[in-house]
Design a protein around this motif. Structure first.
Motif, PDB file in Angstrom:
ATOM      1  N   ALA A   8     143.053 108.402  85.463  1.00 27.42           N
ATOM      2  CA  ALA A   8     142.309 109.177  86.460  1.00 27.42           C
ATOM      3  C   ALA A   8     141.931 110.514  85.838  1.00 27.42           C
ATOM      4  CB  ALA A   8     143.148 109.398  87.712  1.00 27.42           C
TER       5      ALA A   8
ATOM      6  N   GLY B  46     140.059 113.653  87.463  1.00 29.96           N
ATOM      7  CA  GLY B  46     139.449 114.125  88.698  1.00 29.96           C
ATOM      8  C   GLY B  46     139.305 112.967  89.658  1.00 29.96           C
ATOM      9  N   LYS B  47     138.092 112.767  90.166  1.00 29.32           N
ATOM     10  CA  LYS B  47     137.834 111.693  91.129  1.00 29.32           C
ATOM     11  C   LYS B  47     137.365 110.400  90.456  1.00 29.32           C
ATOM     12  CE  LYS B  47     138.965 114.179  94.658  1.00 29.32           C
ATOM     13  NZ  LYS B  47     138.071 114.571  95.745  1.00 29.32           N
TER      14      LYS B  47
ATOM     15  N   LYS C 108     141.022 105.817 106.008  1.00 30.07           N
ATOM     16  CA  LYS C 108     140.182 106.009 104.827  1.00 30.07           C
ATOM     17  C   LYS C 108     139.315 104.764 104.620  1.00 30.07           C
ATOM     18  CE  LYS C 108     141.882 110.023 103.561  1.00 30.07           C
ATOM     19  NZ  LYS C 108     141.058 111.246 103.544  1.00 30.07           N
TER      20      LYS C 108
ATOM     21  N   VAL D  58     143.928 105.048  93.239  1.00 30.15           N
ATOM     22  CA  VAL D  58     143.025 105.328  94.355  1.00 30.15           C
ATOM     23  C   VAL D  58     143.829 105.732  95.593  1.00 30.15           C
ATOM     24  CG1 VAL D  58     141.344 104.329  95.957  1.00 30.15           C
ATOM     25  CG2 VAL D  58     141.163 103.869  93.506  1.00 30.15           C
TER      26      VAL D  58
ATOM     27  N   ASP E  41     135.013 107.017 101.550  1.00 30.31           N
ATOM     28  CA  ASP E  41     135.866 107.962 100.834  1.00 30.31           C
ATOM     29  C   ASP E  41     136.005 107.582  99.365  1.00 30.31           C
ATOM     30  OD1 ASP E  41     136.889 109.633 103.165  1.00 30.31           O
ATOM     31  OD2 ASP E  41     137.394 107.600 103.835  1.00 30.31           O
ATOM     32  N   ALA E  42     135.698 106.320  99.058  1.00 29.40           N
ATOM     33  CA  ALA E  42     135.809 105.843  97.675  1.00 29.40           C
ATOM     34  C   ALA E  42     134.933 104.616  97.496  1.00 29.40           C
ATOM     35  CB  ALA E  42     137.263 105.493  97.342  1.00 29.40           C
TER      36      ALA E  42
ATOM     37  N   GLY F 290     144.893 109.208  95.256  1.00 32.78           N
ATOM     38  CA  GLY F 290     143.754 110.109  95.447  1.00 32.78           C
ATOM     39  C   GLY F 290     143.341 110.267  96.899  1.00 32.78           C
ATOM     40  N   LEU F 291     143.619 109.257  97.703  1.00 31.83           N
ATOM     41  CA  LEU F 291     143.190 109.298  99.108  1.00 31.83           C
ATOM     42  C   LEU F 291     144.254 109.828 100.052  1.00 31.83           C
ATOM     43  CD1 LEU F 291     141.246 105.913  99.459  1.00 31.83           C
ATOM     44  CD2 LEU F 291     140.293 108.220  99.297  1.00 31.83           C
TER      45      LEU F 291
ATOM     46  N   ASP G  54     131.885 114.545  96.057  1.00 32.17           N
ATOM     47  CA  ASP G  54     133.228 114.681  95.466  1.00 32.17           C
ATOM     48  C   ASP G  54     134.180 113.611  95.999  1.00 32.17           C
ATOM     49  OD1 ASP G  54     134.934 115.902  93.628  1.00 32.17           O
ATOM     50  OD2 ASP G  54     135.860 117.158  95.171  1.00 32.17           O
ATOM     51  N   LYS G  55     133.670 112.395  96.120  1.00 32.24           N
ATOM     52  CA  LYS G  55     134.494 111.263  96.553  1.00 32.24           C
ATOM     53  C   LYS G  55     134.966 110.471  95.327  1.00 32.24           C
ATOM     54  CE  LYS G  55     133.815 112.209 100.884  1.00 32.24           C
ATOM     55  NZ  LYS G  55     133.024 111.352 101.786  1.00 32.24           N
ATOM     56  N   ILE G  56     135.903 109.562  95.535  1.00 32.49           N
ATOM     57  CA  ILE G  56     136.477 108.791  94.438  1.00 32.49           C
ATOM     58  C   ILE G  56     135.520 107.692  93.984  1.00 32.49           C
ATOM     59  CG2 ILE G  56     138.297 107.121  93.854  1.00 32.49           C
ATOM     60  CD1 ILE G  56     140.203 108.803  95.559  1.00 32.49           C
TER      61      ILE G  56
END
Length: 228
Positions: free
Chosen positions: A203, A205-206, A4, A223, A98-99, A226-227, A129-131
């Motif tokens: 948090a 959602g993202k 990631k 995070v 990814d974030a 989320g990943l 739709d990434k963090i």
């Protein structure tokens, strides 16, 4: 499975308003997430608004602000030190991540809000739709970006950040260009908080945010969740 990838974006601003007092990045807020994510095998790149050397708030290096992560940084941990000396400019960010994570320090309230390059990077990740994560004053970078529907990305979202009472406690309510808690509420954010200086992160959602320097680990861990 490919590692990631996380982009950290820091301030490049080193002066507090018109006071001339030094400011910049609050070291703990970058160091803790960086080391936590590296321990998970994530790839972490460090950028700043202007690129090059990232200014550190001297107060974040003081004995009272020391944590296990700032100690690790201070004990000749060359990789992170080199990254902070040679950060990439946010305008040159072209990789896929990814974030994204925005650490604070008072510098960010001057060069994050409305910065077109930072806004573009964040809006791209939101659309994918990434963090998007931030801690303390870092949510100042969430002030400009909008979602694909044109609304502020914090609107209708649970969000936190450095509180009005914490800003008052450090004596900077008259120095900063705006109070972050008030600004997040103005944009439609559903602001939540813990008592001053208590670790708190949320948090929705993202979108992941933390209240103060004590919340950097919590944000980093959310995070990771989320990943993974």
């Amino acid at each position: 499975m490919a590692s990631k990838r996380i982009l950290i974006v820091s301030t490049s601003h080193d002066r507090l308003g018109d006071t001339g007092s030094p400011t910049g990045l609050w070291l703990e807020e970058l160091a803790a997430p960086y080391y936590i994510w590296k321990s998970k095998g994530f790839s972490v790149d460090i950028a700043s608004i202007k690129g090059g050397k990232i200014p550190l708030d001297p107060a974040s290096l003081s004995e009272g602000s020391t944590t296990e992560y700032t100690k690790k940084f201070s004990n000749n941990e060359h990789n992170l030190k080199e990254a902070l000396q040679n950060s990439i400019s946010v305008k040159d960010v072209s990789e896929t991540y990814d974030a994204i994570f925005l650490p604070g320090g008072h510098g960010v309230v001057y060069d994050f809000p409305g910065n077109p390059d930072l806004v573009a990077v964040i809006e791209k990740l939101v659309a994918q739709d990434k963090i998007v994560a931030a801690v303390c004053h870092g949510p100042a970078g969430l002030v400009g970006p909008t979602a694909p529907n044109g609304e502020p990305i914090v609107k209708g979202k649970k969000v936190t950040g450095f509180s009005n009472t914490e800003e008052e406690a450090v004596g900077k309510t008259k120095v900063v260009p705006f109070l972050l808690e008030d600004k997040l509420k103005e944009l439609g954010g559903l602001y939540e908080r813990a008592p001053d200086w208590h670790p708190f992160a949320v948090a929705d959602g993202k979108l992941i945010t933390g209240q103060n320097p004590q919340s950097s680990e919590k944000v980093a861990q959310l995070v990771v969740v989320g990943l993974e």
